[in-house]
Scaffold this motif. Sequence first.
Motif, mmCIF file in Angstrom:
data_model
loop_
_atom_site.group_PDB
_atom_site.id
_atom_site.type_symbol
_atom_site.label_atom_id
_atom_site.label_comp_id
_atom_site.label_asym_id
_atom_site.label_seq_id
_atom_site.Cartn_x
_atom_site.Cartn_y
_atom_site.Cartn_z
ATOM 1 N N SER A 138 59.939 18.013 48.622
ATOM 2 C CA SER A 138 59.921 16.669 48.886
ATOM 3 C C SER A 138 59.536 16.048 47.866
ATOM 4 O O SER A 138 58.933 16.453 47.117
ATOM 5 N N VAL A 139 59.793 14.658 47.879
ATOM 6 C CA VAL A 139 59.489 13.513 46.779
ATOM 7 C C VAL A 139 58.404 12.569 47.213
ATOM 8 O O VAL A 139 58.705 11.596 47.873
ATOM 9 N N PRO A 140 56.894 12.763 46.915
ATOM 10 C CA PRO A 140 56.024 11.987 47.711
ATOM 11 C C PRO A 140 56.013 10.864 46.610
ATOM 12 O O PRO A 140 56.369 10.958 45.516
ATOM 13 N N ILE A 141 55.248 9.867 47.245
ATOM 14 C CA ILE A 141 55.269 8.728 46.451
ATOM 15 C C ILE A 141 53.696 8.843 45.588
ATOM 16 O O ILE A 141 53.072 9.504 45.858
ATOM 17 N N HIS A 142 53.989 8.297 44.417
ATOM 18 C CA HIS A 142 52.935 8.208 43.159
ATOM 19 C C HIS A 142 52.337 7.086 42.928
ATOM 20 O O HIS A 142 53.154 5.893 43.120
ATOM 21 N N PRO A 143 51.043 6.695 42.761
ATOM 22 C CA PRO A 143 49.971 7.749 42.869
ATOM 23 C C PRO A 143 49.281 7.941 44.098
ATOM 24 O O PRO A 143 48.769 6.789 44.548
ATOM 25 N N THR A 144 49.529 8.847 44.394
ATOM 26 C CA THR A 144 48.674 9.333 46.025
ATOM 27 C C THR A 144 47.989 10.632 46.006
ATOM 28 O O THR A 144 48.417 11.446 45.100
ATOM 29 N N VAL A 145 47.247 10.866 46.809
ATOM 30 C CA VAL A 145 46.662 12.190 47.106
ATOM 31 C C VAL A 145 47.734 12.986 47.390
ATOM 32 O O VAL A 145 47.720 14.446 47.297
ATOM 33 N N SER A 146 48.543 12.830 48.236
ATOM 34 C CA SER A 146 49.510 13.760 49.120
ATOM 35 C C SER A 146 50.690 14.081 48.232
ATOM 36 O O SER A 146 51.131 15.114 48.341
ATOM 37 N N GLU A 147 50.613 13.405 46.769
ATOM 38 C CA GLU A 147 51.500 13.858 45.907
ATOM 39 C C GLU A 147 51.570 15.518 45.625
ATOM 40 O O GLU A 147 52.492 15.848 44.984
ATOM 41 N N LEU A 148 50.251 15.927 45.606
ATOM 42 C CA LEU A 148 49.999 16.968 45.113
ATOM 43 C C LEU A 148 50.460 18.167 46.279
ATOM 44 O O LEU A 148 50.606 19.285 45.989
ATOM 45 N N ILE A 149 50.659 17.945 47.411
ATOM 46 C CA ILE A 149 51.188 18.719 48.409
ATOM 47 C C ILE A 149 52.261 19.592 47.884
ATOM 48 O O ILE A 149 52.254 20.927 48.318
ATOM 49 N N PRO A 150 53.294 19.079 47.597
ATOM 50 C CA PRO A 150 54.508 19.819 47.235
ATOM 51 C C PRO A 150 54.260 20.832 46.190
ATOM 52 O O PRO A 150 54.854 22.015 45.973
ATOM 53 N N THR A 151 53.519 20.599 45.199
ATOM 54 C CA THR A 151 52.914 21.207 44.290
ATOM 55 C C THR A 151 52.151 22.562 44.694
ATOM 56 O O THR A 151 52.261 23.756 44.427
ATOM 57 N N LEU A 152 51.286 22.105 45.603
ATOM 58 C CA LEU A 152 50.281 23.010 46.230
ATOM 59 C C LEU A 152 51.397 24.031 47.135
ATOM 60 O O LEU A 152 51.153 25.478 46.810
ATOM 61 N N LEU A 153 52.405 23.685 47.728
ATOM 62 C CA LEU A 153 53.130 24.496 48.603
ATOM 63 C C LEU A 153 54.052 25.292 47.739
ATOM 64 O O LEU A 153 54.253 26.490 47.978
ATOM 65 N N ARG A 154 54.455 25.055 46.345
ATOM 66 C CA ARG A 154 55.144 25.784 45.588
ATOM 67 C C ARG A 154 54.296 26.904 45.072
ATOM 68 O O ARG A 154 54.950 27.901 44.481
ATOM 69 N N GLY A 155 53.223 26.696 44.976
ATOM 70 C CA GLY A 155 52.013 28.026 44.637
ATOM 71 C C GLY A 155 52.056 29.213 45.619
ATOM 72 O O GLY A 155 51.337 30.139 45.449
ATOM 73 N N LEU A 156 52.663 28.962 46.857
ATOM 74 C CA LEU A 156 52.747 29.981 47.875
ATOM 75 C C LEU A 156 53.764 30.977 47.412
ATOM 76 O O LEU A 156 55.035 30.892 46.904
ATOM 77 N N GLY A 157 53.406 32.196 47.689
ATOM 78 C CA GLY A 157 54.450 33.266 47.163
ATOM 79 C C GLY A 157 54.175 33.807 45.939
ATOM 80 O O GLY A 157 53.786 33.304 44.941
#
Length: 451
Positions: A432-451
């Motif tokens: 997903s492409v979150p809005i910058h600059p927000t706190v939520s924008e790190l969530i896709p990066t966080l999720l890509r760290g799974l696995g």
Amino acid sequence: MQRFDAIFIGAGQAGPSLAARMAERGMRVALIERKFLGGTCVNAGCMPTKALVASARAAYVSRGSAELGVKIAGAVSVDMQVVQRRAHRITMDARDGLGTWLGTMDGVTMIFGHARFEAADRVSVNGETLTAPQIFLNVGARPVIPDLAGIHSIDYLTSTSILKLDTLPRHLAVIGGSYIGLEFAQIYRRFGSQVTVIERGAQIASREDSDVSQAIQEILEIEGIDVRTGAESIAFARNGDGARISLNSAAIDASHVLVATGRAPNTDDLGLDLAGVAINARGYIVVDEKLATNVPGIWALGDCNGHGAFTHTSYNDFEIVAANLIDGEDRKLSSRIPAYALYIDPPLGRVGMTEREAASSGRNIHVSKRAMARVGRAKERDETLGFMKVIADADTGQILGAAILGIEGDEAIHGIINAMSAGTRYTDLQWSVPIHPTVSELIPTLLRGLG
């Protein structure tokens, strides 16, 4: 004997809304409240305490404004009488607004007094007997005082009575390192008090994973709060106008003591035995998936049923019962994903399982963690403490839980709450492409760290 279609005992976050729905359908309902409309949230919880949090943050930001290039002449001081009056005004506005809303509603009879069951379909209040085929309990909970040596020899505060305090404690000792106690600890430290947190357990915020608990403790200690864990032996003695607290081999002299060691349901004086309503060993009313008690025609909503001690869970109890009784739906308590926040600053937003719970469930799990220092919003505001963590089922791709401890963590967590509620797999959110600059924008990066 007065006859109604439904009787509500307690006017917290669930009862009034359900009473209004029933009244809109032409039903005649009685709403009984022994003290104040609005329950804990309005009168001794969310609203007044978050007003204090806001005042405390204003003081904290003002003291650190020079680091952002903003100079304030003179020292920053706090007028506790103004702070207390503001919090009280917010409570009164909400309470009065609720009273006006209910008082002008056709079909709703408000009664102030202490209700007790006479039988499964009858209650007494103010010397009168009321009967209805449906009775809803929304009586909430209250602070509980543990049996600690000498505790009753001192003038202690609770999470309710401290809201009336309009002077600044010299040294506030907080007994209990859970959510309520930690919020007040930071509030009063930012107001200018010396603060000590005393916790009998091995860690504060014991419900959380150890890394989350440790990060919370570091945040508090950075601000000068003294955190004492493992305090197995605690005793109190009066010391002038304050108290001397003995714990293990140490002693603390405090001007004020806040006891924040838990809450107990207000179920002990309702005559539940006369109605045959079952309670558990801790006094909470036993309910099924649809919040019905063991007695047909009686439901328990909110804090008194032990299924969440939050405003949002209480309101969701109303939604479940209204959906089932009025809207012909089939909603269950088990469909609710647990979520909550700890309102220290920066806050903790939590949803679902902890890493510890997920690991002990036997699932094959993935865990991803990222520091808040990687968030642009956090760096821009110079508030980089904390981290994000997410736990997922490696076999199904389902998100099991998450913690966001950091700036705006209480808001950013909702992206994950919504994904879990919709059953969305983490693999579907990674790009997903979150809005910058927000706190939520790190969530896709966080999720890509799974696995």
